[in-house]
Scaffold this motif. Structure first.
Motif, PDB file in Angstrom:
ATOM      1  N   ASN A  39      -8.698   2.623  -2.609  1.00  0.00           N
ATOM      2  CA  ASN A  39      -7.941   1.916  -3.645  1.00  0.00           C
ATOM      3  C   ASN A  39      -7.480   2.833  -4.780  1.00  0.00           C
ATOM      4  O   ASN A  39      -7.237   2.384  -5.898  1.00  0.00           O
ATOM      5  CB  ASN A  39      -8.740   0.739  -4.224  1.00  0.00           C
ATOM      6  N   LYS A  60      -4.526   5.086  -6.286  1.00  0.00           N
ATOM      7  CA  LYS A  60      -3.068   5.185  -6.183  1.00  0.00           C
ATOM      8  C   LYS A  60      -2.620   6.629  -6.379  1.00  0.00           C
ATOM      9  O   LYS A  60      -3.044   7.298  -7.327  1.00  0.00           O
ATOM     10  CB  LYS A  60      -2.384   4.290  -7.217  1.00  0.00           C
ATOM     11  N   GLN A  92       0.835  -1.205   0.000  1.00  0.00           N
ATOM     12  CA  GLN A  92       0.000   0.000   0.000  1.00  0.00           C
ATOM     13  C   GLN A  92       0.872   1.259   0.000  1.00  0.00           C
ATOM     14  O   GLN A  92       0.493   2.278  -0.574  1.00  0.00           O
ATOM     15  CB  GLN A  92      -0.934   0.002   1.214  1.00  0.00           C
ATOM     16  N   ILE A 121      -1.324   3.985  -1.787  1.00  0.00           N
ATOM     17  CA  ILE A 121      -2.686   3.632  -2.181  1.00  0.00           C
ATOM     18  C   ILE A 121      -3.604   3.944  -1.006  1.00  0.00           C
ATOM     19  O   ILE A 121      -3.395   3.461   0.107  1.00  0.00           O
ATOM     20  CB  ILE A 121      -2.778   2.142  -2.567  1.00  0.00           C
TER      21      ILE A 121
END
Length: 341
Positions: free
Chosen positions: A322, A324, A282, A318
């Protein structure tokens, strides 16, 4: 209860038994209620007034980033001594200048006893530093040879800080409150030249509690304009992460709590290159330092080995939706700190 479960911020940090309420809160705690804290030693005996007073530590920090300059300002009270620094980093010239102050037994300085309301102030040889908190909004006043500032850090509407209390060591606790990606309003003059603030961003740190006698932390912070708007980032590993992390991302004021982050660097070989990552990818960032504000103080009973770096982040984060967020050579800060206090 999971440490990452948000709960209402209590008016007082201590519960009816004189123990801190742990976990993530949805806002600032108004009263740390230190006098109500029942402090015990490692053998479960009540600590003396002396120990309860001198074992408490607190520091406050503000970072301001403009297109031309980065400013870092801190005031710390570790009871035995108070300290402060104010540095100015010229991005174009890659030049860092600073002023600092030490106050034995913290005489002649103060820190705010509330994360929601109060003042911290200290005098430097070249001027003075004042942090003011009014209903959770932070203000900064700097009067030094190079910097004259009267600034307010304004959060986006409905944006919440990261507010966390965790157990620390065997018998202590640490309360940490941070907020990044804040607009900067007011006036800023550097070397007699007024600075435009329409692109300025800032963040603050309020940390207090009964921390370990010997402690350390690694830390990273970003305030930036990115493709999706204003990004604020706080990553840390160390002092106050027993069951929770203070890792958080703000996108246009929306708060996204993040998992534990690994800080990978070698301070003994080449500490100007860091890798920061989570197990689930992440967060995956690299950091390359350009300059460093450092100090080493060894008084035997008290020690500090402090390095705060200014440099470039690249990679991605991220968020919890969700999405980025890609960073390419984005200026920010990291810190590597050991303290015996």
């Amino acid at each position: 209860m999971s440490m990452n479960h948000l709960q209402l911020a209590p008016d007082k940090l201590m519960n009816a038994e004189g123990q801190p309420i742990f976990g993530h809160f949805d806002g600032a705690v108004s009263d740390l209620s230190i006098k109500q804290f029942h402090y015990f030693n490692e053998m479960d005996k009540p600590c003396s007034w002396w120990a309860k007073y001198f074992d408490y530590k607190q520091f406050q920090f503000i970072n301001i980033t403009t297109p031309r300059y980065i400013i870092g300002v801190a005031i710390a009270d570790i009871r035995y001594v108070g300290s402060s620094f104010c540095y100015l980093y010229d991005i174009e010239k890659n030049r860092l200048t600073e002023t600092q102050a030490l106050k034995p037994l913290s005489w002649g300085m103060s820190v705010s006893r509330s994360p929601l309301q109060g003042k911290a102030r200290i005098k430097h040889k070249q001027g003075s530093i004042v942090f003011s908190i009014k209903e959770g909004v932070w203000q900064l006043s700097i009067q030094t040879d190079d910097i004259q500032a009267e600034l307010t850090l304004e959060p986006p509407v409905l944006s919440l800080p990261m507010s966390l209390c965790t157990p620390t060591g065997y018998n202590g606790w640490t309360y940490t409150q941070k907020h990044n990606g804040l607009k900067v309003k007011g006036s800023l003059t550097i070397k007699h030249e007024p600075q435009p603030l329409q692109y300025a961003l800032g963040g603050y740190d309020f940390s207090a509690g009964y921390m370990r006698r010997e402690t350390s932390w690694r830390w990273a912070s970003i305030n930036a304009q990115v493709e999706h708007g204003v990004l604020g980032l706080n990553l840390a590993a160390g002092v106050n992460e027993t069951g929770a992390t203070e890792n958080v991302l703000w996108i246009n004021g929306e708060r996204h709590l993040l998992p534990a982050v690994k800080f990978d660097f070698n301070r003994h070989v080449s500490d100007d290159y860091w890798q920061l990552s989570t197990a689930d990818n992440q967060v995956d960032l690299t950091f390359r330092a350009l300059n460093c504000r450092s100090e080493k103080r060894n008084f035997g009973f008290l020690k500090s080995n402090f390095r705060q770096y200014i440099g470039y982040f690249s990679g991605h984060i991220i968020d919890n939706n969700n999405r980025k967020h890609v960073l390419r050579n984005q200026l920010g800060l990291t810190e590597d700190h050991f303290a015996k206090w």
